[in-house]
Structure formats: structure tokens, C-alpha cells
Write a protein that holds these residues in place. Sequence first.
Motif, PDB file in Angstrom:
ATOM      1  N   CYS A  21       0.718  -1.650  -0.161  1.00  0.00           N
ATOM      2  CA  CYS A  21       0.088   0.191   0.221  1.00  0.00           C
ATOM      3  C   CYS A  21       0.739   1.660  -0.031  1.00  0.00           C
ATOM      4  O   CYS A  21       2.022   1.546   0.761  1.00  0.00           O
TER       5      CYS A  21
ATOM      6  N   SER B 264       1.342  -7.600   2.521  1.00  0.00           N
ATOM      7  CA  SER B 264       1.249  -6.577   2.386  1.00  0.00           C
ATOM      8  C   SER B 264      -0.160  -6.323   1.113  1.00  0.00           C
ATOM      9  O   SER B 264      -1.312  -5.601   0.728  1.00  0.00           O
TER      10      SER B 264
ATOM     11  N   GLN C  41      -2.988  -5.905   4.215  1.00  0.00           N
ATOM     12  CA  GLN C  41      -3.220  -4.004   4.621  1.00  0.00           C
ATOM     13  C   GLN C  41      -3.612  -3.181   3.032  1.00  0.00           C
ATOM     14  O   GLN C  41      -4.406  -2.845   3.344  1.00  0.00           O
ATOM     15  N   ARG C  42      -2.960  -3.818   2.132  1.00  0.00           N
ATOM     16  CA  ARG C  42      -4.107  -3.058   0.815  1.00  0.00           C
ATOM     17  C   ARG C  42      -5.392  -3.333   0.867  1.00  0.00           C
ATOM     18  O   ARG C  42      -6.665  -2.708   0.694  1.00  0.00           O
TER      19      ARG C  42
ATOM     20  N   MET D 248      -4.141  -7.249  12.902  1.00  0.00           N
ATOM     21  CA  MET D 248      -5.127  -6.789  11.708  1.00  0.00           C
ATOM     22  C   MET D 248      -7.373  -6.805  12.176  1.00  0.00           C
ATOM     23  O   MET D 248      -7.336  -6.311  11.914  1.00  0.00           O
TER      24      MET D 248
END
Length: 242
Positions: free
Chosen positions: A82, A133, A136-137, A172
Motif C-alpha cells: 500500500c 502487503s 494491508q491493501r 489486523m
Amino acid sequence: MDRRDFIKKATMAAAGAAVVSPVSAMLNNVTGGKTPRVLLINGSPRTDGNTFCCLKEIEAMLQKHGVESEIVQIGRGSVRMCINCGGCRQNNGAGCVFDDDMCAVITKKMATADALIVGTPVYYGQPNGGILSLMQRLFFSAGHLVQNKPAAALAVCRRGGATATFQTMNMMFEMMNMPVVTSQYWNIAYGAGKGEVKLDTEGMQTMRTLATNMAFLLQKIHADGNPAPQRDERPAFMNFIR
């Protein structure tokens, strides 16, 4: 094999064939025949390594309880991180503006999934960079697709670093209001060589217990037809610099 042993084994086999998972029966009752679906993400670059073995163990138990599942591997291709461009905020909820890697694939699949399980190998005491990655995106650009859906992480390592990896993944989920599904232990399994994780009997049992708990929680969440809690407050954001 004598006659007594034959009768004993035949009786046990017949009884086992007749057993219906109570979780499966409850799911059919409360979902009106709609089968819950769990998306499992393999964060390992290896297609059939130890992380995959753990996910297959979970998948087999989910199927036993009448829950559909799909294992998707992120593969060995590049996964963009991101870059905080904000493009997803003007993308009408369609997800990240980068639409040519696995994040776009996962975003589409998450739209129809009822729950999420993410598996990752341990790299230097951390999750695989690719899966970090991607997650998170996904969560930043399409958080509405994961909100309130049950989730779980699992970590596979040779020796150490699994607990830190496991904790990183769970952080998360908690930020996205995702109920974290538990097991009988942390969702960790050990193995170095290909398939060696299958020799970790406790680790494999932990995966099966996780799957059973996931199926049970899906039943409970959807029992009243309202899977999301009602919240009276809007999120409050602040920083510590005045």
C-alpha cells in the motif's frame, strides 16, 4: 482377524458412517440451506508446502461440518505494498486502484466469503512480506468486505518466531471488527522439510479444532439473521501530538 474383531470394526465403521456433524446440522437449520463459505489464503510461495498442509487439514474439517471453502495461494509473483495514495477512496468501494496482482483477486473473492483464514510461513520472526502487503491493501481499500466476518491466522515455522507472526496477523483482524476464531492452542504448527508439519500431531489437531470452532461460530453469528452488531458510536480517531 477373528470374528469378534471383525464384528467390532464393522460396527464402528457403520456407526461412523451414520454420524452427522451437529455443527453441520445447525448450519443447515439457521442458514436456510445456504452453505457458509470460508476463504483460506496461503501466504507461502510454495504451492504444496507446510502452510498448505495446515490449510488442507482445516479445509477437510470444514467440509465435514458442511462449510464450503477455497484455498487461494498468493504465489511467487510480486504483490504491491500500500502506498497510501488514497485512490481507493475515490474508487467507489471497488478496492485498490492497483488491479493487476493477487490483492485484486482476493478482494473479489472476499465479497462472497463469510469468513477468512490466513496462513503464513515465518520469515525472520514475521509473516511473509507478500501476505502482509496483500492484507494491508485489502483491509485499507476494501475494509467493508471484511468487517464483522470471523477470521483466524495460522503460522508455520521450523523452530521460533511463530508467536510474533501469529500476533501480527491477529492485530489486523481486531482493527476490522472481525471476531477472532480460537482453537485449543495458538494456531501454530512446526515443520521444516516439505510435508514435515504433518508429523506435528498437536499442530494438526489445533488446525482441526480451529475449523470446528469456525463452523460453530458461523452458525451462531447467522442464527438471528443479523451477523453484524449494532453500534451507536462512530469511530473516534485521535493522535497523541497536540
